[in-house]
Design an enzyme around this catalytic site. Sequence first.
Site, short mmCIF file in Angstrom:
data_model
loop_
_atom_site.label_atom_id
_atom_site.label_comp_id
_atom_site.label_asym_id
_atom_site.label_seq_id
_atom_site.Cartn_x
_atom_site.Cartn_y
_atom_site.Cartn_z
N HIS A 1 -10.51 -0.95 -6.97
CA HIS A 1 -9.69 -0.33 -6.23
C HIS A 1 -8.81 1.16 -7.41
O HIS A 1 -9.39 2.26 -7.40
CB HIS A 1 -8.87 0.04 -5.52
CG HIS A 1 -8.50 0.43 -4.47
ND1 HIS A 1 -9.36 1.16 -3.39
CD2 HIS A 1 -7.12 1.33 -4.05
CE1 HIS A 1 -8.50 2.40 -2.81
NE2 HIS A 1 -7.60 2.56 -3.06
N ASP B 1 0.83 -1.25 0.08
CA ASP B 1 -0.03 0.16 -0.62
C ASP B 1 1.09 1.48 0.43
O ASP B 1 1.71 1.24 1.43
CB ASP B 1 -1.03 -0.36 0.65
CG ASP B 1 -1.91 1.09 1.35
OD1 ASP B 1 -1.63 1.51 0.38
OD2 ASP B 1 -3.07 0.50 1.67
C1 HEM Z 1 -3.89 2.04 -4.44
C2 HEM Z 1 -5.77 0.45 -0.18
C3 HEM Z 1 -8.08 3.37 1.39
C4 HEM Z 1 -6.94 6.54 -2.57
C5 HEM Z 1 -4.01 1.70 -3.16
C6 HEM Z 1 -2.82 0.37 -3.62
C7 HEM Z 1 -3.45 -0.29 -2.30
C8 HEM Z 1 -4.18 -0.06 -1.32
C9 HEM Z 1 -3.11 -2.18 -1.89
C10 HEM Z 1 -2.55 0.37 -4.38
C11 HEM Z 1 -1.00 0.43 -4.18
C12 HEM Z 1 -0.61 2.16 -4.41
O1 HEM Z 1 -0.68 2.47 -5.56
O2 HEM Z 1 -1.09 2.57 -3.63
C13 HEM Z 1 -5.67 0.99 0.63
C14 HEM Z 1 -6.60 -0.10 1.57
C15 HEM Z 1 -7.82 1.05 1.94
C16 HEM Z 1 -7.61 2.60 0.60
C17 HEM Z 1 -6.34 -1.12 2.19
C18 HEM Z 1 -8.86 1.62 3.28
C19 HEM Z 1 -9.86 0.16 3.61
C20 HEM Z 1 -8.69 4.48 -0.06
C21 HEM Z 1 -8.78 5.85 -0.21
C22 HEM Z 1 -8.62 6.37 -0.88
C23 HEM Z 1 -7.77 5.76 -1.68
C24 HEM Z 1 -10.36 5.87 1.01
C25 HEM Z 1 -8.86 8.22 -2.13
C26 HEM Z 1 -10.32 8.10 -1.37
C27 HEM Z 1 -5.70 5.47 -3.18
C28 HEM Z 1 -5.12 6.08 -4.30
C29 HEM Z 1 -4.45 4.99 -4.82
C30 HEM Z 1 -4.93 3.97 -4.28
C31 HEM Z 1 -4.67 7.43 -4.82
C32 HEM Z 1 -3.10 5.02 -6.29
C33 HEM Z 1 -3.65 4.41 -7.58
C34 HEM Z 1 -2.99 4.42 -8.57
O3 HEM Z 1 -2.27 6.00 -8.80
O4 HEM Z 1 -2.66 3.91 -8.97
N1 HEM Z 1 -4.93 1.33 -2.43
N2 HEM Z 1 -6.73 1.73 0.16
N3 HEM Z 1 -7.38 4.69 -1.20
N4 HEM Z 1 -5.19 4.36 -3.12
FE1 HEM Z 1 -6.10 2.98 -1.64
#
Ligand code: HEM
Length: 338
Positions: A219, A147
């Site tokens: 996601h 993450d």
């Molecule tokens: C990407 C997990 C909540 C925005 C990711 C990734 C994971 C992850 C595993 C892929 C690796 C990375 O690039 O970081 C989670 C979990 C969450 C959560 C477990 C809560 C349960 C959120 C929320 C938002 C968000 C609430 C926005 C309001 C993003 C963004 C990316 C991302 C912008 C990068 C997308 C990209 O450029 O590829 N998240 N996330 N996430 N997440 Fe989350």
Amino acid sequence: MSVPLPQPVVGPLTPAAIFLTLTVEPGRESEAREALAEVSGLVRSVGFRAQEGGLTCVTGIGSDFWDRAFRAPRPSGLHPFIALDGGTHRAPATPGDLFFHIRAARMDLCFELARQLDLAFSGISRVVDEVHGFRYFDTRDLLGFVDGTENPAGQLAEGVAITGPDTDHPASSYVIVQKYTHDLEAWERLSVEDQEHAIGRTKLSDIEYPDEAKPANAHITLNVIEDEEGNERQILRDNMPFGSVAEGTFGTYFIGYAADVTTTETMLERMFIGDPPGTTDRILDFSTALTGALFFVPSQDALDDPDLLDPPSTSDSPTSPGPRDDSLGVGGLRGTPQ
Ligand code: HEM
């Protein structure tokens, strides 16, 4: 006028963090303002004892508290957290006047600062949420995925998270936080391939799916957004796992900083309402948002000098805006700045 310094919003990921959310008791606004100006000193006192621990603290101010405590116009991006209800998934708005994001290489440093902050705000405020986050294997969340990979870094991170010199509050930020718990039993019943489809990346090697292979409800499909000119709109995240085996709680504390808070809000709408509506984020089928709050992160200079956020009135006119809601109704007792 010199350029204000931002708070330490942009920094390296740390092994430990504490997220503290407080509400300020009615009538204690001026004391809370004074206590806010002491936060930097507390960070120095605790952090200096173990400098290699890299202790930092980012302080945020909620919308209702701003209106109660400060005469300066409310920052343009500050408003109550927008609760979302897409029918299947809900993102609730929960109370929060002040927020502290405490980070360090060691939990003892985070804990000591949290304790000192609690003492400084004792009798003035109430801690309504406290989460101790830990860094998990390979920077993974408790769903088992790395993450933070696509987080902007360095100067790009500054640009994404910190407001520019021409804004109403330069060198500031907006932070949205949500505490999520996961249904790990159900998640672990999915095959690894189905989990990868939910995120849009491979699990072991953390490689992004090619665009044509990304499901519409993955996601990262829903969280990669662009402006009208096709530029990616980004936020700066520093999510941390937390949990309790005794309580069976397995969670992710989401924290996203942005200079333009509508970027984070658009991502949340896409996750909870869906894009198109109904195509909601697959991780929400296994994750429940328990809290939701938005805070303004003033520049370090403004935090350290409350007169910058709450300038003494220049007029005695009875029509001058917004009396400070002090318990004694006597307004500011501080001297006029030089
Ligand atoms: C990407 C997990 C909540 C925005 C990711 C990734 C994971 C992850 C595993 C892929 C690796 C990375 O690039 O970081 C989670 C979990 C969450 C959560 C477990 C809560 C349960 C959120 C929320 C938002 C968000 C609430 C926005 C309001 C993003 C963004 C990316 C991302 C912008 C990068 C997308 C990209 O450029 O590829 N998240 N996330 N996430 N997440 Fe989350």
